[in-house]
Design a protein around this motif. Structure first.
Motif, PDB file in Angstrom:
ATOM      1  N   ALA B  54       0.820  -1.364  -0.023  1.00  0.00           N
ATOM      2  CA  ALA B  54      -0.083  -0.054  -0.013  1.00  0.00           C
ATOM      3  C   ALA B  54       0.779   1.243  -0.131  1.00  0.00           C
ATOM      4  O   ALA B  54       0.651   2.106  -0.522  1.00  0.00           O
ATOM      5  CB  ALA B  54      -0.898   0.101   1.241  1.00  0.00           C
ATOM      6  N   ASN B  57       2.249   1.704  -3.505  1.00  0.00           N
ATOM      7  CA  ASN B  57       1.109   2.300  -4.411  1.00  0.00           C
ATOM      8  C   ASN B  57       0.870   3.748  -4.052  1.00  0.00           C
ATOM      9  O   ASN B  57       0.339   4.496  -4.941  1.00  0.00           O
ATOM     10  CB  ASN B  57       0.099   1.586  -4.273  1.00  0.00           C
ATOM     11  CG  ASN B  57      -0.008   0.208  -4.971  1.00  0.00           C
ATOM     12  OD1 ASN B  57       0.985  -0.061  -5.870  1.00  0.00           O
ATOM     13  ND2 ASN B  57      -0.570  -0.996  -4.409  1.00  0.00           N
ATOM     14  N   LEU B  58       1.145   4.121  -2.914  1.00  0.00           N
ATOM     15  CA  LEU B  58       0.714   5.623  -2.468  1.00  0.00           C
ATOM     16  C   LEU B  58       1.682   6.424  -2.720  1.00  0.00           C
ATOM     17  O   LEU B  58       1.899   7.656  -2.536  1.00  0.00           O
ATOM     18  CB  LEU B  58       0.242   5.734  -0.948  1.00  0.00           C
ATOM     19  CG  LEU B  58      -1.229   5.124  -0.696  1.00  0.00           C
ATOM     20  CD1 LEU B  58      -1.249   4.813   0.743  1.00  0.00           C
ATOM     21  CD2 LEU B  58      -2.387   5.798  -1.337  1.00  0.00           C
ATOM     22  N   SER B  59       3.106   5.786  -2.907  1.00  0.00           N
ATOM     23  CA  SER B  59       4.221   6.713  -3.055  1.00  0.00           C
ATOM     24  C   SER B  59       4.179   7.531  -4.277  1.00  0.00           C
ATOM     25  O   SER B  59       3.511   7.582  -4.973  1.00  0.00           O
ATOM     26  CB  SER B  59       5.364   5.884  -3.209  1.00  0.00           C
ATOM     27  OG  SER B  59       6.369   6.507  -3.740  1.00  0.00           O
ATOM     28  N   ARG B  65       5.869   2.584  -6.985  1.00  0.00           N
ATOM     29  CA  ARG B  65       4.352   2.334  -7.537  1.00  0.00           C
ATOM     30  C   ARG B  65       4.487   1.333  -8.493  1.00  0.00           C
ATOM     31  O   ARG B  65       3.459   0.466  -8.517  1.00  0.00           O
ATOM     32  CB  ARG B  65       3.951   3.696  -8.244  1.00  0.00           C
ATOM     33  CG  ARG B  65       3.264   4.575  -7.429  1.00  0.00           C
ATOM     34  CD  ARG B  65       1.957   5.398  -7.866  1.00  0.00           C
ATOM     35  NE  ARG B  65       2.485   5.894  -8.975  1.00  0.00           N
ATOM     36  CZ  ARG B  65       3.289   7.118  -9.410  1.00  0.00           C
ATOM     37  NH1 ARG B  65       3.197   7.944  -8.286  1.00  0.00           N
ATOM     38  NH2 ARG B  65       3.369   7.505 -10.521  1.00  0.00           N
ATOM     39  N   SER B 116      -3.293  -4.923   0.423  1.00  0.00           N
ATOM     40  CA  SER B 116      -2.929  -3.796   0.156  1.00  0.00           C
ATOM     41  C   SER B 116      -3.818  -2.781  -0.414  1.00  0.00           C
ATOM     42  O   SER B 116      -3.859  -1.519  -0.250  1.00  0.00           O
ATOM     43  CB  SER B 116      -1.707  -3.848  -0.575  1.00  0.00           C
ATOM     44  OG  SER B 116      -2.302  -4.086  -1.985  1.00  0.00           O
ATOM     45  N   GLU B 117      -4.639  -3.241  -1.202  1.00  0.00           N
ATOM     46  CA  GLU B 117      -5.813  -2.379  -2.002  1.00  0.00           C
ATOM     47  C   GLU B 117      -6.713  -2.032  -0.964  1.00  0.00           C
ATOM     48  O   GLU B 117      -7.407  -0.837  -0.960  1.00  0.00           O
ATOM     49  CB  GLU B 117      -6.389  -3.227  -2.928  1.00  0.00           C
ATOM     50  CG  GLU B 117      -5.766  -3.452  -4.230  1.00  0.00           C
ATOM     51  CD  GLU B 117      -5.480  -2.096  -4.978  1.00  0.00           C
ATOM     52  OE1 GLU B 117      -6.264  -1.489  -5.474  1.00  0.00           O
ATOM     53  OE2 GLU B 117      -4.144  -1.510  -4.894  1.00  0.00           O
ATOM     54  N   ARG B 120      -4.812   0.890   1.285  1.00  0.00           N
ATOM     55  CA  ARG B 120      -4.726   2.047   0.205  1.00  0.00           C
ATOM     56  C   ARG B 120      -6.199   2.729   0.180  1.00  0.00           C
ATOM     57  O   ARG B 120      -6.203   4.171   0.509  1.00  0.00           O
ATOM     58  CB  ARG B 120      -4.441   1.492  -1.182  1.00  0.00           C
ATOM     59  CG  ARG B 120      -3.892   2.909  -2.118  1.00  0.00           C
ATOM     60  CD  ARG B 120      -3.439   2.159  -3.429  1.00  0.00           C
ATOM     61  NE  ARG B 120      -4.355   1.714  -4.210  1.00  0.00           N
ATOM     62  CZ  ARG B 120      -4.920   2.725  -5.168  1.00  0.00           C
ATOM     63  NH1 ARG B 120      -4.547   3.902  -5.439  1.00  0.00           N
ATOM     64  NH2 ARG B 120      -5.774   2.194  -5.854  1.00  0.00           N
ATOM     65  N   LEU B 124      -6.951   6.721   1.707  1.00  0.00           N
ATOM     66  CA  LEU B 124      -7.509   7.591   0.859  1.00  0.00           C
ATOM     67  C   LEU B 124      -8.682   8.091   1.535  1.00  0.00           C
ATOM     68  O   LEU B 124      -8.980   9.342   1.116  1.00  0.00           O
ATOM     69  CB  LEU B 124      -7.543   7.282  -0.523  1.00  0.00           C
ATOM     70  CG  LEU B 124      -6.074   6.874  -1.394  1.00  0.00           C
ATOM     71  CD1 LEU B 124      -6.527   6.346  -2.740  1.00  0.00           C
ATOM     72  CD2 LEU B 124      -5.305   8.125  -1.534  1.00  0.00           C
TER      73      LEU B 124
END
Lengths: 240, 232
Positions: B54, B57-59, B65, B116-117, B120, B124
C-alpha cells in the motif's frame, strides 16, 4: 515577525499569488479580505508551508523558511493554524486532540499537557467537554477546540483560514469572541475571513487581496471608510 | 421403531464410524490446529505485505508504484493453488522450513495483494484536512500517518479486512495440495478410509462454519470498540 517578499504561487498555469510583499510585526492582527478565488487562503497556507511557494521568500523571525533543508516541522510549531473545516481528530477525545502534538513532540510531559489543556479549555469555555469526542460537539464548539489545540503548542503566530465560514450563523459569535480575547492578549494573528464587522473591530490592519495581489492595506478605518483602490470599493460595496 | 428413530440410530452409527472409531476425531482436531496456525501466520504476513505494498502504491515515486502494481497484478491474475504450489515446490524447494510456515507464507503473499488495496483505499478515505491539521501542528509525515491517519483508516477498513481474513481461512482449505493435513484434508482422509462421503464432508463444513462464526462474532466486538468515538 513575518516578512514576505515577492511571493508567487502557481497551480499549473493558473497564477494564484502574483507577487505579494508583506511585513507582519509582533502583536499585529492582520485581517485578510477579498473575493473568493482571490488567493487569500493560499497566501495564508504559504505562510506555514502547507502550500509551496512557486517563487519569492518568506521569513519568520528572520529565518528564510521556504528554502530547501529547512525543518518545516520546526517552523510550523511556531505557527498555529485553524481551518475552516475544524479538522479535529475524530478518533481522539477533546483532551487528546489538544495534548497529542505537545506530548508527541516532547514539548511537555503528559501531565503538563493535560494541565495546559484544561487551562485552554477553560479559556474557550469548554472545560466540561474534555472527555467528549468531536462528533459530540457543535460546529462552534469544534472550532473553539481547534483554537485551543493550536494554542497548546504555544505558537508565536496564529493563522485562521475562514474560521467561521462553515458555522451556522448562531455559532459565529462564540468563535469570534474567543478570537477577540486572543487578539487582546497580544497574539500575532493573520485571519482570512468574510466577517467584516469582526475585521473592523479587531484588526490592527486590513489587507485586501484580489487577483493574487495586495490591492490595499491599512487600518480598518482607512480600508472600510476610505478605500482608495477601485476594486476594494467594488468589493466592499457588495459585502457591506 | 418409528422412522425417525431408525434414521437417528443410523445417523449415530455413521457418526461413530466417521469420527469416533479409530480416533478419527483426532485427525480433525489436529486439522483445526493446522488451519488456525496457517491462517493466523498468513494474516500477519498478509497485513505486513499489504502495508508495504500500500505504501508503495501511495508513493509519489515511480519505482515503488511500479513494484506495487506488478505485485498486485501477478497475484490477482493467478490462482492461489498455483501460487501455493510454486512457492512450496519451486521457491522454497530447497529451504528447510516447516511445511505449515511455507504454506502460511504463500497465503500471506496472496492475501497481501488484496489487503494492500484495502489499506490504500482506507488511507485515501481519510480526509486530507486531517493530514494538514497534523502537519500544521508540527508533526512530521510519519507521526501524522501513524497517529492520525492510520487509526482512522483502520476503523474504515476494518469490515473489509475481516472479510479478507474470512476468505483467507477458507482459502487455506487447499493446503492439502502440499501435503498438509488441515480440516479439509482430514475430512477427505476420513472419506477415503470409510467410503462415506456425507458425514466427513458435512462435518468439515460444520467445523469451518463454526470457526468462522466465532471469528465473525469476536471481530464484531472489536469493531464496536473501534466505533466508540462515533457516539453522538
Amino acid at each position: 515577525m513575518i516578512k514576505v517578499k515577492n511571493l508567487h504561487k502557481k497551480f499549473g498555469d493558473l497564477t494564484v499569488l502574483d507577487g505579494i510583499d508583506e511585513h507582519i510585526t509582533q502583536g499585529e492582527v492582520v485581517v485578510v479580505i477579498g473575493p473568493s478565488g482571490s488567493g487569500k487562503s493560499t497566501f495564508l497556507r504559504c505562510l506555514n508551508l502547507l502550500e509551496k511557494a512557486t517563487d519569492g521568500e518568506i521569513y519568520v523571525d528572520d529565518q528564510l523558511i521556504n528554502a530547501p533543508k529547512v525543518n518545516v516541522n520546526h517552523v510550523r510549531q511556531k505557527m498555529g493554524m485553524v481551518f475552516q473545516q475544524f479538522n479535529l481528530f475524530p478518533h481522539l477525545t477533546i483532551m487528546d486532540n489538544i495534548t497529542l502534538a505537545p506530548v508527541l513532540l516532547k514539548k511537555m510531559t503528559k501531565a503538563e499537557a493535560v494541565k495546559r489543556g484544561q487551562e485552554l479549555l477553560e479559556r474557550v469555555n469548554l472545560s466540561e467537554k474534555a472527555d467528549a469526542y468531536p462528533a459530540q460537539l457543535s460546529g462552534g464548539q469544534k472550532q473553539r477546540v481547534a483554537i485551543a489545540r493550536a494554542l497548546a503548542m504555544n505558537p508565536e503566530i496564529m493563522l485562521f483560514d475562514e474560521p467561521t465560514s462553515a458555522l451556522d450563523p448562531e455559532m459565529v459569535g462564540e468563535v469570534l469572541d474567543v478570537m477577540k480575547d486572543l487578539a487582546k492578549s497580544g497574539m500575532t494573528m493573520v485571519i482570512v475571513t468574510h466577517e467584516m464587522g469582526f475585521a473592523r473591530e479587531v484588526a490592527s490592519r486590513v489587507l485586501f487581496i484580489d487577483q493574487g495581489k495586495v490591492m490595499e492595506s491599512g487600518t480598518p478605518e482607512e480600508v472600510f471608510n476610505n478605500p482608495k483602490n477601485e476594486r476594494t470599493q467594488l468589493f466592499l460595496s457588495k459585502v457591506l | 421403531m418409528t422412522g425417525i428413530q431408525v434414521w437417528f440410530s443410523d445417523f449415530c452409527d455413521l457418526f461413530e464410524k466417521c469420527f469416533i472409531r479409530e480416533e478419527r476425531y483426532k485427525l480433525l482436531l489436529s486439522g483445526i490446529g493446522v488451519t488456525i496456525k496457517v491462517s493466523l501466520l498468513a494474516v500477519i504476513i498478509g497485513i505486513l505485505i499489504g502495508m508495504l505494498i500500500a505504501m508503495c502504491n501511495l508513493s509519489k515515486r515511480k519505482l515503488p508504484r511500479a513494484i506495487g502494481g506488478i505485485y498486485t497484478d501477478i497475484i490477482r491474475g493467478t490462482p492461489s493453488v498455483t501460487q501455493l504450489m510454486i512457492i512450496y515446490f519451486v521457491i522454497f524447494a530447497t529451504v528447510n522450513l516447516d511445511k505449515w510456515i511455507i504454506a502460511a507464507i504463500a497465503f500471506g503473499v496472496n492475501s497481501g495483494a488484496y489487503v494492500s488495496e484495502i489499506i490504500r483505499g482506507g488511507i485515501l478515505s481519510v480526509d486530507h484536512g486531517q493530514t494538514e491539521a497534523g502537519r500544521s501542528l508540527g508533526l512530521n509525515a510519519f507521526q501524522t500517518m501513524t497517529r492520525i491517519v492510520i487509526p482512522q483508516a483502520v476503523k474504515n477498513i476494518f469490515p473489509a479486512l475481516c472479510n479478507e481474513f474470512i476468505v483467507l481461512i477458507k482459502e487455506t482449505a487447499i493446503v492439502g495440495y502440499v501435503g498438509l493435513m488441515d480440516i479439509q484434508k482430514a475430512g477427505d482422509f476420513i472419506k477415503s478410509a470409510t467410503f462415506e462421503a456425507f458425514m466427513p464432508l458435512v462435518g468439515t463444513a460444520v467445523i469451518y462454519y463454526v470457526l468462522i462464526k466465532i471469528l465473525t462474532l469476536s471481530l464484531r466486538q472489536v469493531e464496536k470498540h473501534l466505533r466508540k468515538s462515533d457516539a453522538r
